[in-house]
Write an enzyme that holds these catalytic residues in place. Structure first.
Site, mmCIF file in Angstrom:
data_model
loop_
_atom_site.group_PDB
_atom_site.id
_atom_site.type_symbol
_atom_site.label_atom_id
_atom_site.label_comp_id
_atom_site.label_asym_id
_atom_site.label_seq_id
_atom_site.Cartn_x
_atom_site.Cartn_y
_atom_site.Cartn_z
ATOM 1 N N GLU A 173 -12.356 -1.378 11.875
ATOM 2 C CA GLU A 173 -12.232 -0.819 10.530
ATOM 3 C C GLU A 173 -13.347 -1.294 9.610
ATOM 4 O O GLU A 173 -13.879 -0.511 8.826
ATOM 5 C CB GLU A 173 -10.864 -1.203 9.969
ATOM 6 N N GLU B 140 0.815 -1.214 0.000
ATOM 7 C CA GLU B 140 0.000 0.000 0.000
ATOM 8 C C GLU B 140 0.852 1.269 0.000
ATOM 9 O O GLU B 140 0.610 2.199 0.753
ATOM 10 C CB GLU B 140 -0.961 -0.008 1.199
ATOM 11 N N ASP C 199 -8.152 -8.777 4.766
ATOM 12 C CA ASP C 199 -7.888 -7.565 5.558
ATOM 13 C C ASP C 199 -8.968 -7.357 6.615
ATOM 14 O O ASP C 199 -9.768 -6.428 6.490
ATOM 15 C CB ASP C 199 -7.809 -6.357 4.620
#
Lengths: 680, 680
Positions: A382, A280, A354
Site C-alpha cells: 500500500e 475509518e 499505518d
C-alpha cells in the site's frame, strides 16, 4: 546480455516448482535415499501429504516411487504419531533418518503435512539428508492471511489483479486455483485465511454467502486452513432488520448467537470473525456508547461455544480528535486491558500509524499483558510502491518482531501474526515476481520468527528461481537492499505518510485539505526551521506510550535512532547527524541513495540473466525500470518540496531534479490499482 | 466415468495448442512434406510468421526444421508476393503445393501471416497437404473486436474476470499476454481491436493514456491489428475545458483535428474512433440539436487526412420516447442515409433491440444503401447466461448474416463485423472453456461468412480439444444444440428482454417500475388474453421497417416464423401452433425442452471423459451443472409467472416448479459480474 534458454515460467507454481535437480551427484544420492513411500493412514490430510510427496519427488528426482506397506531402506515413512515427541504439540513435526529410512511424523495429520512440505523444501534447496534430524513446531499459534477481498471481486489495496475468490460461481464451481492456494499456504505453515475485507460487507454473513465460504472451508480443511470472515458490526441492522446493533441489546446478542450456530452448522471448524470497528467509517460499539471490549465480547461470546475466536483490530482512530493520531489506539485500548473475553485477540499493526515504509513498533505491544495480541503486517504494498516495486519485507517484519518492549521482544508478546495478503488474480499471484517472497516470508516468520531475513531469502530464491550459488548470493543481496531502498527514496529518516492522497501512489508531501491527519503536512511538519513531528514531551508526547528506558531513548535527539528521527522529533535543517552532514544534506543524501540502490539492484539483476528464464527475467527487469523511474520521481518531488522550507540547494554532486515542483504537484493519476471505488 | 490421463490444461493456449500429432502415419507424411522453411524477407510481420511456423511445427511434428535459402523438396516457402494472385487483395493468401514445396504467399506480409496460420490450422486439424491449393481473402474489410474494458480494469458485461489491459503498468510493462492475444486474434483474421468501452471515458484520449495505447499498437502492428479507441463525444469539455462539444463549433472542430494529429503522431496506423452517442446517457450531437451525421462527420473529418475511420454505433434510443423502442434507431438514422462522410461506418447490432437470445435482423440492414454499415454481434453473454452457460453462437450470428433483406443477405450489406469481446483476465480468456469458440467464430465468420456453423465448430474442437472423431462428432452436436437451448429455457417463441433488471442474471419477467422500455412487462405484454408484443400494423407497426415481402410475412400470424412469433404478435393463449399445441402448452413445452437439451449436453459431455484432460473436462462439467440448475430456475420462474395470466396448468407430464413464484421473485443477487458499478 544473453538470456538463459530455460523454459519460460510465469510464477504460478510459486516456491513449489519441483523442477528436476540438475546436480547429478546430488540427484543420485537423493534417489538412493528416497525409494518408496510408507503411510499408515489415508485421512484426507495424509492423502494430500502423499500426493504432494509423489508430485515433488517425481518433479525433483524424475522418478515415480512406489507406495508400500513395509519399511525398507529408502522408505519415506510419514504419518506415524508414535514417532513424534509430544512436545511438538498439535502442529509440529519431526523429520529424522532412522534405520535407512526417513520418518516424517507429527502428533496430528496436519503436523505431518507441514513436515512433508519441509522435507520437500530440503530437497528443493539441495540439503543433505544423511543425518537429517529436524524438530519443528510453530512459535505462534495463529498464522492467518488477511485477504482484503471484496465480494464484487475488487481488492482493497490489491495490486496483483483482482480477487481470485469467484464468489459468483461459488459454491458450484471450485477453481483449481483454490487448491493451489491451499498447497502454497500450507507449505509455509499458515493455518488461517480471512477471506473478506476488514472493511466488511454484511452480505458475507447471509446464508447465500456462507454456503460459498463453506465450499472453500471444505476444500481447505485437509490442509489445516481455517476460514475466517470479516464481520460487519452493523450486520444485524443490515441483513436482519434489527433496530440496533448495540452489543448489550438482548436481541443483538441473540442474533449473533444464532448466526454463530448457523455458521458452525455448515463450517464446523470456522475460525472466527475479524472485525474493524469504529475506524475509518466502519460501524462499531462506539456508535452505542459502548467500548471496544463490549463489542468484541459480544461476538466472542457467540463464538465461544463452538471454539471460534474474535480478532478485533486495534487499528482504530477517531474521525475527529485533535490528539496525535499515532497515540489514539493506545489511548483507546490499553485502559481496557483485561476486559476482553478469553477468545478475543487484539490485532495490532506493526507500527502505530499505518504500514509506513518504516515505523517504530506499536506501543500497545508490551502494554497489554492481560490481552491476547496478534501482530498485523501488510504484504500488500500500500505504501511501498504497489506491486511494481521490489521490496523484500522480512527485514521490515523482523524490525518489529525483534523490537524490545518491556515484556521482551514484540514476538514474545503475541499469540499470532496476521498478514494482509498481496495475492490477486495475476498469474504469478502477487504481481511482482519477487512479491511472493513476502507472502512466503510471512508464513515462515509466523512459524518461526527467529529465522533470519537472509535465510528466508535464500530458501525462497532457491525454490523460486535457482540453486546456483552466484545467483542466490547476488539476488539475496538485492532483496536485502530492497528493504531500505524505498525508505530512502520515499520517507527517509523517519518521515512518514507523505504519499499522494487516497491511492498513495507516488509522492504527495504537499497534500493538504480535509482532515488534518489525512494530510502530509500533519505528519512532516516542515517549516523554515526544520522538519519532523515532535512526539517528545515538548510535543505530542507519544513517546510516553513506550515504557522506560525506550521512551527516554526515543525522546532524546541524540539517542533516538536516526532512521526514526523525524518520526519523533522536529529537527532543525542545520542539525548535524552522525554522518557529519546536516539534516538537509542528509535528506538529499538519503533520497539519492534510494535511487542509487535501485540502480544497483538493476545492475545486479542484469548480471543474472543466465540463471533465470527469459520471461521472468524480463518481467523483473521491466519492473525495476519502473521502480527506478519512480524512485527518481519520489526523490525529485520530495526534495523540491522540502527545499521550499529548507531554502538550501541540493548539493551539486547529486542529480538535480528533472522537472519543476509545479510539474510534480500537477501530476494526476487515475485508476491507480487498489482503490476500487475511485472513478473519474 | 473414467478420466483421461492427458495432462491438465487450462485453455490459455486457446486454439493454438500445437500438441504432438499422435497418428503415426499422418505424422510421418507431414514430416516428409515439411522439412525446411524458406523466407525471403525479415520484416517484423514475416518474423512473426516464421516464429509461429517454427513453434507450430515443433509442437505438432516434434521436429525443429532448418531455415534455408534454397527451395528443396519439403520446403515451406512463405512470403513470396510474386506467387500471389493480385485478386487476393491486401490481406488474402494462397497456400499451394508447388514442385514438392509448399508455398504460402500473399500480396502483403500480413496476407502471408494469415496464410501461415491457415497452414498451421491444416496441420492441427489433420488435413492432407498433397494437393493443397487454397486461395482465401476476407469477405469483409473490417473485422474488429470491441472490448468494453474500462480504464479501472473492470469490463462492462465482462464475465471472464477483469480486463487484461493493465493500464497502470502501460506503457512500461508489456505483459506477455498481449502477445498471446495478438497471435490468437490474427490467427482468425481479426484486424482491429477497439481497446476501450463504448461507454467511454474521455481520459483515454489524454496524452498519458494515448502513450499506453501506442505501446499496444506498436506491439500489435506486426500482427496487422489496428488499434481503435472509443471517443467520448464530450471529451473537449472534459479533458480540454472547452465550453461546448457542439460538432459545428469551430473550436470543437479544431480540437478534434489537433487531437487526431496528436494521435497519429504516436500511432501512425491508428484505426479510428468508435462512438456511442446519445444512447443510454452518453453525450452526443443531440445535446446541441445536431444530427448523428453531424456528430460522426465531425470526428470523421478530423481522422480523414490520416486514413482513420469513425465507427458510429446505431444502438441509439431516446431516454423518453413513447415509440416502440425497437423502431427508434431506424427512425433516427435511416433518414440520414447519404449524409455520413465516406469514412464513417454505422455499426448496427444484429437485431433491433439488444443482443437477445433471438431477435429478427435489424431493419437498418438493407435500408441504408448510401451508408457504410458494420454488423455488431456480442460474444459476451450479457443475455445468455453469462460465462457459465455453454452457448455456441455461430448459428446465432449466421441467422443474421444469412437473413434476406431487399438488398440481399445482411452479410452482403455490410463492410465489416464488430464483435463485443468475451475475453477477460481468466486464464482461459473467456471464462467458459467453450467460450473461446465464440471468439473464434467471430473471426472466422468475419473473414468468411459462408462458413457453416458445423465447420467452424469442427475445426475449433479439433484444435482446442481433440481430433478424435467420436469426440468431434458428439461435441459438435452439443455445440449446435447449445444455440437453441437458452432460447428455449429463457425466451422461447420470440419472447425477449425478460431478464432480471440491470445485471440480466436470471429470469425477471415480473420486472416493472421506472422507464417502461426497461421493464419486462413492456416487452412480453402478457395479459389474460395472451402474450407478445404486437408490432403489426394494428400495433407498433415495427414490421413496416422491413421491406416487402418481409414485412407482410412478419405481419401475419400464419407466416411469421414461430421462433419470432411473440416478438411481432400478441398471441392468444389458446392459439394453436404448428405443433398442434396451444400457445400456453407450447411455452411449457419449449421451457422444458430447454432444460432437456441442457441435460442432453450433460450426458453427452459425460460420455467424452476419455478424450479431454481432467481439468478442462471437470470445468465444463461443473459449468453444465450450473447451466442445468439455472435452466430450471428460468423455466420454473417464467412458467409460474406467465401462468398468472394464462390461468392454465403446467401439463402434468412436465416437471412441476420446484418453488413458488414468490420465492423466485424474492431471489436477490448481488455482485453479478459485468456490472462494475453495482454496490450493496
Amino acid at each position: 546480455m544473453k538470456h538463459s534458454d530455460k523454459p519460460a515460467e510465469e510464477g504460478y507454481e510459486l516456491w513449489l516448482r519441483y523442477v528436476p535437480i540438475e546436480d547429478e551427484a546430488l540427484l543420485a544420492t537423493y534417489r538412493t535415499r528416497i525409494t518408496s513411500l510408507v503411510c499408515v493412514s489415508d485421512s484426507p490430510t495424509l492423502k494430500v501429504a502423499q500426493a504432494e510427496l509423489l508430485r515433488g519427488i517425481k518433479g525433483l528426482l524424475g522418478v515415480s516411487i512406489p507406495l508400500t506397506d513395509t519399511i525398507q531402506p529408502g522408505a519415506v515413512v510419514f504419518g506415524h504419531p508414535d514417532l513424534a515427541p509430544p512436545t511438538l504439540g498439535d502442529e509440529g513435526y519431526i523429520i529424522k533418518r532412522l534405520n535407512e529410512a526417513i520418518v516424517i511424523a507429527g502428533n496430528t495429520d496436519i503436523g505431518v503435512l507441514y513436515g512433508v512440505f519441509h522435507f520437500l523444501r530440503l530437497l528443493q534447496t539441495h540439503q543433505p539428508l544423511d543425518n537429517v534430524h529436524i524438530e519443528s513446531a510453530p512459535k505462534l499459534k495463529y498464522r492467518i492471511l488477511n485477504h482484503w477481498d471484496n465480494l464484487d471481486g475488487t481488492i482493497e489495496r490489491g495490486y496483483a489483479g483482482f480477487s481470485f475468490w469467484d464468489w459468483h460461481k461459488l459454491p458450484d464451481y471450485l477453481a483449481p486455483r483454490y487448491t493451489e492456494y491451499a498447497r502454497a499456504v500450507t507449505s509455509i505453515g499458515i493455518n488461517g485465511a480471512a477471506l473478506t475485507n476488514v472493511n466488511a460487507n454484511a452480505l458475507s454473513l447471509t446464508p447465500q454467502y456462507l454456503r460459498k465460504a463453506a465450499a472453500l472451508a471444505d476444500l481447505f480443511r485437509p490442509y489445516g486452513i481455517r476460514v475466517y470472515l470479516s464481520a460487519r458490526f452493523s450486520a444485524p441492522l443490515e441483513i436482519a432488520g434489527l433496530k440496533t446493533a448495540d452489543p448489550l441489546d438482548a436481541g443483538v446478542i441473540a442474533w449473533w448467537q444464532a448466526k454463530a450456530q448457523e455458521i458452525y452448522q455448515i463450517i464446523p471448524d470456522f475460525g472466527g470473525f475479524i472485525v474493524k470497528a469504529n475506524s475509518e467509517g466502519q460501524p462499531g460499539p462506539h456508535d452505542y456508547y459502548r467500548s471496544h471490549s463490549d463489542g468484541a465480547n459480544l461476538l466472542a461470546n457467540a463464538l465461544a461455544p463452538f471454539g471460534g475466536i474474535v480478532i478485533w483490530r486495534a487499528f482504530v482512530y477517531a474521525s475527529e480528535n485533535p490528539e496525535d493520531r499515532t497515540k489514539q489506539a493506545y489511548d483507546d485500548l490499553v485502559p481496557q486491558d483485561g476486559l476482553f473475553a478469553a477468545n478475543v485477540l487484539l490485532q495490532v499493526k506493526n507500527g502505530p500509524l499505518d504500514f509506513q515504509p518504516r515505523e517504530p513498533y506499536h506501543p500497545i505491544f508490551g502494554a497489554m499483558s492481560h490481552t491476547s495480541l496478534m501482530l498485523e503486517v501488510q504484504m500488500a504494498q500500500e505504501y511501498l510502491g504497489l506491486a511494481t516495486h521490489m521490496v523484500y519485507m522480512a527485514p521490515l517484519f523482523k524490525e518489529t518482531l525483534d523490537a524490545e518492549t518491556c515484556d521482551g521482544p514484540v514476538a514474545k508478546t503475541v499469540l499470532g501474526m496476521a498478514g494482509v495478503a498481496n495475492t490477486g488474480s495475476d498469474r504469478n499471484w502477487c504481481g511482482h515476481p519477487f512479491g511472493a517472497a513476502n507472502w512466503y516470508t510471512f508464513g515462515r516468520l509466523a512459524w518461526d520468527y527467529t529465522l533470519s531475513s537472509e535465510a528466508i531469502a535464500d530458501e525462497w530464491l532457491r525454490m523460486t528461481f535457482s540453486n546456483d550459488t552466484p545467483f542466490v548470493q547476488k539476488a539475496t543481496g538485492m532483496m536485502l537492499t530492497s528493504r531500505e531502498a524505498p525508505v530512502n527514496y520515499m520517507t527517509p529518516l523517519g518521515l512518514h505518510h507523505i504519499m499522494a492522497r487516497s491511492h498513495h501512489y507516488g509522492p504527495g508531501p504537499w497534500v493538504t485539505g480535509g482532515r488534518p491527519d489525512w494530510t502530509s503536512l500533519y505528519y512532516h511538519q516542515a517549516d523554515s526551521e526544520g522538519i519532523g513531528f515532535n512526539r517528545t514531551p515538548s510535543g505530542s508526547n507519544a513517546v510516553s506510550q513506550y515504557c522506560s528506558p525506550y521512551r527516554e531513548q526515543l525522546a532524546h535527539l541524540d539517542t533516538c535512532p536516526e532512521n526514526l528521527l523525524l518520526w519523533f522529533h522536529h529537527v532543525a535543517w542545520r542539525h548535524v547527524l552522525k554522518s557529519g552532514r546536516t539534516l538537509w544534506d542528509e535528506l538529499c543524501f538519503k533520497y539519492n541513495e534510494g535511487v542509487t540502490q535501485v540502480r544497483r539492484m538493476q545492475a545486479d539483476w542484469d548480471s543474472l540473466a543466465e540463471y533465470v528464464d527469459a520471461a521472468r527475467f524480463e518481467h523483473v527487469r521491466a519492473l525495476l525500470a519502473i521502480q527506478e523511474k519512480e524512485a527518481r520521481w519520489w526523490r525529485d518531488a520530495c526534495l523540491l518540496y522540502f527545499q521550499t522550507f529548507s531554502k538550501q540547494p541540493i548539493p551539486a554532486d547529486y542529480e538535480q531534479p528533472a522537472a519543476s515542483l509545479e510539474y510534480y504537484m500537477n501530476l494526476q493519476h487515475y485508476f491507480v490499482p487498489g482503490i476500487p471505488e475511485q472513478r473519474f
